[in-house]
Scaffold this active site. Structure first.
Site, PDB file in Angstrom:
ATOM      1  N   CYS A 201       0.840  -1.194   0.000  1.00  0.00           N
ATOM      2  CA  CYS A 201       0.000   0.000   0.000  1.00  0.00           C
ATOM      3  C   CYS A 201       0.879   1.248   0.000  1.00  0.00           C
ATOM      4  O   CYS A 201       1.938   1.282   0.627  1.00  0.00           O
ATOM      5  CB  CYS A 201      -0.900  -0.003   1.233  1.00  0.00           C
ATOM      6  SG  CYS A 201      -2.150  -1.309   1.219  1.00  0.00           S
ATOM      7  N   CYS A 227       2.416  -8.470   6.275  1.00  0.00           N
ATOM      8  CA  CYS A 227       1.062  -7.932   6.501  1.00  0.00           C
ATOM      9  C   CYS A 227       0.206  -8.882   7.333  1.00  0.00           C
ATOM     10  O   CYS A 227      -0.794  -8.476   7.906  1.00  0.00           O
ATOM     11  CB  CYS A 227       0.376  -7.638   5.169  1.00  0.00           C
ATOM     12  SG  CYS A 227       0.038  -9.102   4.175  1.00  0.00           S
TER      13      CYS A 227
END
Length: 231
Positions: A201, A227
């Site tokens: 991201c 993540c």
């Protein structure tokens, strides 16, 4: 194939031993023959290497992309190009909350205050839902990417999701990846050529200096390297 807890673990262990020295396409072929339409793959759209490999063996394969709402424009562009060029069925998966709704409910910039929760809400939980119709999934994990991935098997049992996880390029090096991309004209996210060897991201990814750990630009300055999808 109906995978249960016991049968899945045994199947994954046997396949990991038998396929350790197999080529990536042979591993994908085994997965397709074993699981049929209960097989899918995931892609972060850093490149289309695994998409290229998988679509040669399983044309029309379901490719899951986690659209977190925080991606670089280049990543979304790569996703759209991959869907147009390769014979796949792209499945765009979104979190239950939009970014605006998350900001409203949990406060702005959750990714900066508690990235683990943000990753769970925008990646881990949506993937959990997306994988429910399948018995196995292909990933692009490689052992040389990070210390947390050095023990990655070419086939393993995903205990959390109770499904088989297939990692066809687990043994590949960065040199193997670059060679395949060049030889086969694989689509690549342009950020790869702009100092982003590992792309997540946008708020949590920064450029990496030449020679640095390729994943050091992910959650830089935080005690975080994954993540949560692959842990």
């Amino acid at each position: 194939m109906n995978v249960t807890l016991d049968s899945g673990q045994d199947l994954a262990d046997r396949a990991a031993a038998e396929l350790e020295d197999a080529s990536a396409r042979e591993i994908i072929r085994w997965a397709a023959e074993t699981f049929g339409d209960r097989l899918c793959m995931t892609s972060s759209m850093a490149d289309a290497l695994l998409v290229d490999l998988a679509s040669r063996e399983v044309p029309g394969i379901d490719v899951i992309f986690l659209d977190t709402g925080y991606h670089f424009a280049e990543t979304i562009g790569t996703r759209d190009a991959v869907a147009a060029v390769y014979p796949i069925n792209l499945i765009n998966v979104t979190p239950q909350r939009t970014v605006a709704e998350q900001d409203r409910d949990l406060g702005p910039r959750l990714h900066g205050r508690n990235p683990n929760i943000c990753c769970h809400l925008r990646k881990v939980e949506p993937l959990q839902r997306a994988l429910e119709p399948y018995d196995a999934w292909l990933t692009g994990l490689r052992r040389d990417e990070a210390a947390t991935r050095r023990r990655t098997k070419v086939v393993q049992w995903d205990r959390r999701r109770k499904m088989v996880k297939v990692n066809p390029i687990a043994r590949w090096t960065r040199e193997d990846v670059d060679s395949y991309i060049e030889e086969n004209g694989v689509l690549v996210n342009p950020l790869q050529y702009d100092g982003y060897p590992s792309i997540g991201c946008a708020p949590c990814t920064q450029r990496v200096a030449e020679g640095e750990d390729p994943r050091s630009g992910r959650w830089a300055g935080l005690n975080k390297t994954e993540c949560g999808i692959h842990l």
